[in-house]
Design a protein around this motif. Sequence first.
Motif, PDB file in Angstrom:
ATOM      1  N   GLN A  58       0.730  -1.230  -0.018  1.00 59.29           N
ATOM      2  CA  GLN A  58      -0.047  -0.093  -0.071  1.00 59.29           C
ATOM      3  C   GLN A  58       0.810   1.387   0.042  1.00 59.29           C
TER       4      GLN A  58
ATOM      5  N   CYS B 208      -6.598   1.102  -0.661  1.00 63.86           N
ATOM      6  CA  CYS B 208      -6.899   0.167   0.565  1.00 63.86           C
ATOM      7  C   CYS B 208      -8.091  -0.969  -0.011  1.00 63.86           C
TER       8      CYS B 208
ATOM      9  N   GLY C 299       0.746  -2.578   4.969  1.00 62.20           N
ATOM     10  CA  GLY C 299       0.275  -1.033   4.957  1.00 62.20           C
ATOM     11  C   GLY C 299       0.618  -0.657   6.104  1.00 62.20           C
TER      12      GLY C 299
ATOM     13  N   ILE D 216      -4.942   0.181   7.298  1.00 60.29           N
ATOM     14  CA  ILE D 216      -6.315   0.161   6.210  1.00 60.29           C
ATOM     15  C   ILE D 216      -7.467   1.109   6.578  1.00 60.29           C
TER      16      ILE D 216
ATOM     17  N   TYR E  58      -3.569  -9.036   6.860  1.00 57.89           N
ATOM     18  CA  TYR E  58      -3.167  -7.428   7.021  1.00 57.89           C
ATOM     19  C   TYR E  58      -2.221  -7.475   7.953  1.00 57.89           C
TER      20      TYR E  58
END
Length: 451
Positions: free
Chosen positions: A264, A282, A305, A308, A330
């Motif tokens: 990301q 995202c 990332g 999010i 994630y």
Amino acid sequence: MLDVGRHPNIELMAYSEVEKVEGSAGCFKVQVRKKARYVDQAKCTGCGACAESCPTLVTDLYNEGHSKRKAIYSWFAQGIPSTHAIDTEHCRVFQGKKCGICQKKCEANAVDFEQKDEVVELEIGSIIAASGYTVFNPGKIHEYRYNELPNVVTAMEFERFLSASGPTHGHIDRPSDVAVLHEIETLEKQEKKAAKGLARLEEKYGEKSAEFYKRYSSGEAEADDSQKQWAAKYEEYLPLRSRLEELKQKAESFTTARKLAFIQCVGSRDLRFYPFCSGFCCMHSIKEAIIAHEHDNETTSVIFGMDIRAVGKGFDEYKVRGNNNSNITYRRSRVAEIQNGPDDRPVLVYEDTQKQVVQREEFDLVVLATACAPADGVKDLAEILGIEINRFGFFKTSPENPLDTTKEGIFVCGCAHSPMDIPESVAQASSAASRAVQTVTVSPQELLKVS
């Protein structure tokens, strides 16, 4: 889009460019250049016979360079109007060569090499600038090696991979594997041609090439000029066949990419490039990871990332569903570097900020969620319209009236305003249309009261 094309009060001027805007709200004069397609839009039926017969292959930018199109083409299948255009930079006729096959094959007589640009002037009451956005070039971030590693792609490229009409027909094939398959196809043609030449010589001399070459290389056989050429051709054929067999053996182990990494904030939330959040990246990555899992249930995805940002209605539930049902993990982290691993597998070097450790992990394919950058040509368009742009490169708007530009009667929506996703862009487009209607239906005094 079909409804827009059929609406009696809407005139679509595709493949056109605004060159000049004069006047003020309610009475703009707009000069538009309708570019020559070299195909008569009124006659073209969109059958595609011209493209099928065209001998010239060109890199297809719609598929992000992962496939080829013809020099006469339509941008994409569902385009409105359903017609074709000629790429004059690659068309043989426009390069001074003999061709014209497309013109001969067109039963509607729509191909016109003599067509010229047409400049029209329109009287317009109000204007909406909806110029969209462009994708940040990740090659500027050297540590991600986008231009060096074949299996590091952008989110837009991956979007085309997932499409049934895309370059891989909906299969998530790694670009490095596709390149090998293309090389095999090229080598097979070369090998077939070389084998035919050797077969003729074998028939002439009544001996297999391998047997002759063995005697020739050991000095047992005396050779005339023709036989020396035979030996030379066989010497060229051997590495060709060896390379082809090597690649075919390698291709037997190819599978679709099943371990995916999404990185990301590539170019966004980055003071070196764009300090703002692009808003939709995202959810776009989550959507792509879910679709990839639907294509192959063995697919797993890791989204790297800082956080999010699932800010819309139902977005957080969608994120959780991706984790629960689609093998999405994630990982709160920052990827420092991408290296090339065995079999062209990208290796991510990243800091896991929750565990506070630096780790390395191999993936089949890495997808870069690139920043939403201002559309190409925004500065030129702003000068033509006589409006200002902000420090980020998007059109500047009024804080009190967020769709109003710095010139009365000109409005803005979507990613021409700022980075935003599709639902927000659609809602804003409706608002911009309402503001535009006010300009042409309300008197200036009443307009000031409304504002």
